[in-house]
Design a protein around this motif. Structure first.
Motif, PDB file in Angstrom:
ATOM      1  N   CYS A   7       0.819  -1.218   0.000  1.00  0.00           N
ATOM      2  CA  CYS A   7       0.000   0.000   0.000  1.00  0.00           C
ATOM      3  C   CYS A   7       0.850   1.264   0.000  1.00  0.00           C
ATOM      4  O   CYS A   7       0.315   2.378   0.044  1.00  0.00           O
ATOM      5  CB  CYS A   7      -0.920   0.014   1.218  1.00  0.00           C
ATOM      6  N   ALA A   8       2.163   1.104  -0.021  1.00  0.00           N
ATOM      7  CA  ALA A   8       3.068   2.262  -0.016  1.00  0.00           C
ATOM      8  C   ALA A   8       3.122   2.915  -1.390  1.00  0.00           C
ATOM      9  O   ALA A   8       3.110   2.231  -2.421  1.00  0.00           O
ATOM     10  CB  ALA A   8       4.461   1.830   0.409  1.00  0.00           C
ATOM     11  N   SER A   9       3.214   4.232  -1.404  1.00  0.00           N
ATOM     12  CA  SER A   9       3.405   4.949  -2.663  1.00  0.00           C
ATOM     13  C   SER A   9       4.800   4.647  -3.206  1.00  0.00           C
ATOM     14  O   SER A   9       5.772   4.637  -2.448  1.00  0.00           O
ATOM     15  CB  SER A   9       3.244   6.462  -2.449  1.00  0.00           C
ATOM     16  N   ASP A  10       4.877   4.397  -4.499  1.00  0.00           N
ATOM     17  CA  ASP A  10       6.145   4.019  -5.131  1.00  0.00           C
ATOM     18  C   ASP A  10       6.632   5.172  -6.002  1.00  0.00           C
ATOM     19  O   ASP A  10       5.965   5.537  -6.974  1.00  0.00           O
ATOM     20  CB  ASP A  10       5.937   2.769  -5.986  1.00  0.00           C
ATOM     21  N   PRO A  11       7.766   5.781  -5.668  1.00  0.00           N
ATOM     22  CA  PRO A  11       8.245   6.908  -6.482  1.00  0.00           C
ATOM     23  C   PRO A  11       8.502   6.514  -7.936  1.00  0.00           C
ATOM     24  O   PRO A  11       8.371   7.352  -8.834  1.00  0.00           O
ATOM     25  CB  PRO A  11       9.529   7.341  -5.771  1.00  0.00           C
TER      26      PRO A  11
END
Length: 388
Positions: A7-11
């Motif tokens: 669920c983490a934003s991925d740069p």
């Protein structure tokens, strides 16, 4: 190292920036979110936070918090929570550092005065103004205005407190040029930034209020959350003089809140079944939060702080003077734009609404002390209480 959450934003999967940047213009081996954080830190608006009100207006005391130190403390808490949850720490930090950049001088008192001055032109909102500063007013690059931050950072700043159903004119203008899906929830990183803000000011305002003598410690102990924390501190350090334990109380309370948010957010993620960033935005509710029990206790603490600190007679007196300064400055510049710096005179719009917003942009960028100096030069002297 903790595993990265799905669920983490991925740069690497960022939706990008409004303005295309050539590969050769990327300086150093940084992710997109790291570059956003660095652009915020290097901005003029961020530097101005060191002389903008957090709780006490233009404080004389070196130990009182200002917007800059508050933002740094929020970022520290935010990174701790993000790391534990496997989220992107750099995006979380960028959002924490930038969340207060749109505040005018004198905090909410200054915002109230600008809202009234712009009543005919759409009002003023510090959250929307944060986006205006970062996408338009800051202009360090040769090919475009703004810092050209990623979509995820701008979206998080717009929606860290939840979906925006009725954006003010500042946010609406940004959204029109670069749609931010305002009706959905934001990333978990943005939600963590929002709850980290609550944790920081809940506890650090206690510290400043006690230091200023506006909060009575015995009265503070009538708040159940604080009382329980104080009893725990006394049990842990029975042989230490109580005056030395107040800082420990603040640390203990921050730790309790951080741990609660981590556990509650994990539970919410599990129960909601989200497994991607898109799922988080479509979840229909905030996932990074206090548990129900602690949320109720935190609400009681806030009620106490409003009654004893934020609405303390000395604070209300300072707020009234702050509104007088901002209102007086706006009226002076509106009557005679010749008082504006040359570069601001050159860009003055012709329309009444555009002119009012332009003047508000200039005033909102002021520090507390600069606003006081401008008022005395353009309007007249003003008697300020000691410590203002």
């Amino acid at each position: 190292m903790r595993a990265r959450s799905p669920c983490a934003s991925d740069p690497a999967a960022s939706k990008g920036r409004q303005h295309l940047e050539a590969v050769g213009e990327t300086r150093g081996p940084r992710t997109a979110f790291q570059r956003d954080r660095d652009r915020i830190i290097h901005s003029i608006a961020f530097r101005r936070l060191r002389h903008k009100t957090q709780v006490f207006v233009a404080p004389d005391g070196d130990h009182f918090r200002v917007r800059l130190t508050h933002s740094l403390e929020v970022a520290q808490i935010g990174r701790t929570i993000a790391r534990a949850l496997g989220l992107d720490e750099d995006l979380t930090e960028a959002l924490c550092l930038a969340h207060d950049i749109g505040h005018p001088p004198f905090g909410h008192a200054g915002e109230d005065a600008l809202t009234e001055a712009l009543a005919h032109a759409g009002g003023f909102d510090h959250n929307g103004h944060t986006l205006r500063v970062l996408t338009y007013l800051e202009a360090p690059y040769p090919r475009w205005r703004g810092l050209n931050l990623t979509w995820e950072t701008l979206e998080g700043l717009a929606k860290h407190n939840g979906p925006v159903t009725r954006p003010g004119w500042e946010m609406a203008m940004v959204d029109q040029g670069y749609p931010l899906q305002l009706s959905s929830h934001a990333s978990l990183e943005a939600q963590v930034a929002a709850v980290s803000d609550d944790i920081a000011y809940d506890n650090h305002d206690i510290d400043d209020g006690l230091r200023a003598g506006l909060i009575d410690f015995d009265e503070l102990l009538t708040v159940p959350l604080v009382r329980a924390g104080w009893e725990e501190v006394l049990r842990r350090y029975p042989d230490v003089e109580t005056g030395r334990l107040r800082a420990e109380l603040i640390r203990q309370q921050i730790g309790k809140m951080v741990n609660d948010v981590i556990e509650e957010t994990r539970r919410n993620i599990r129960e909601s079944g989200v497994s991607t960033v898109a799922d988080v935005r479509a979840a229909g509710r905030t996932l990074a939060s206090f548990s129900g029990a602690l949320a109720s206790q935190e609400h009681e603490l806030k009620s106490f702080m409003y009654a004893r600190l934020y609405h303390h007679p000395r604070q209300l007196e300072a707020a009234a003077l702050a509104r007088q300064i901002i209102s007086g400055l706006f009226a002076a510049y509106d009557a005679d734009p010749g008082g504006l710096p040359t570069e601001w005179q050159q860009d003055l719009p012709d329309s009444p609404d555009g002119r009012a917003r332009h003047i508000a942009d200039f005033i909102a960028g002021m520090t507390d002390r600069y606003a006081i100096g401008c008022y005395r030069r353009l309007v007249g002297d003003i008697a300020l209480p000691e410590g203002f």
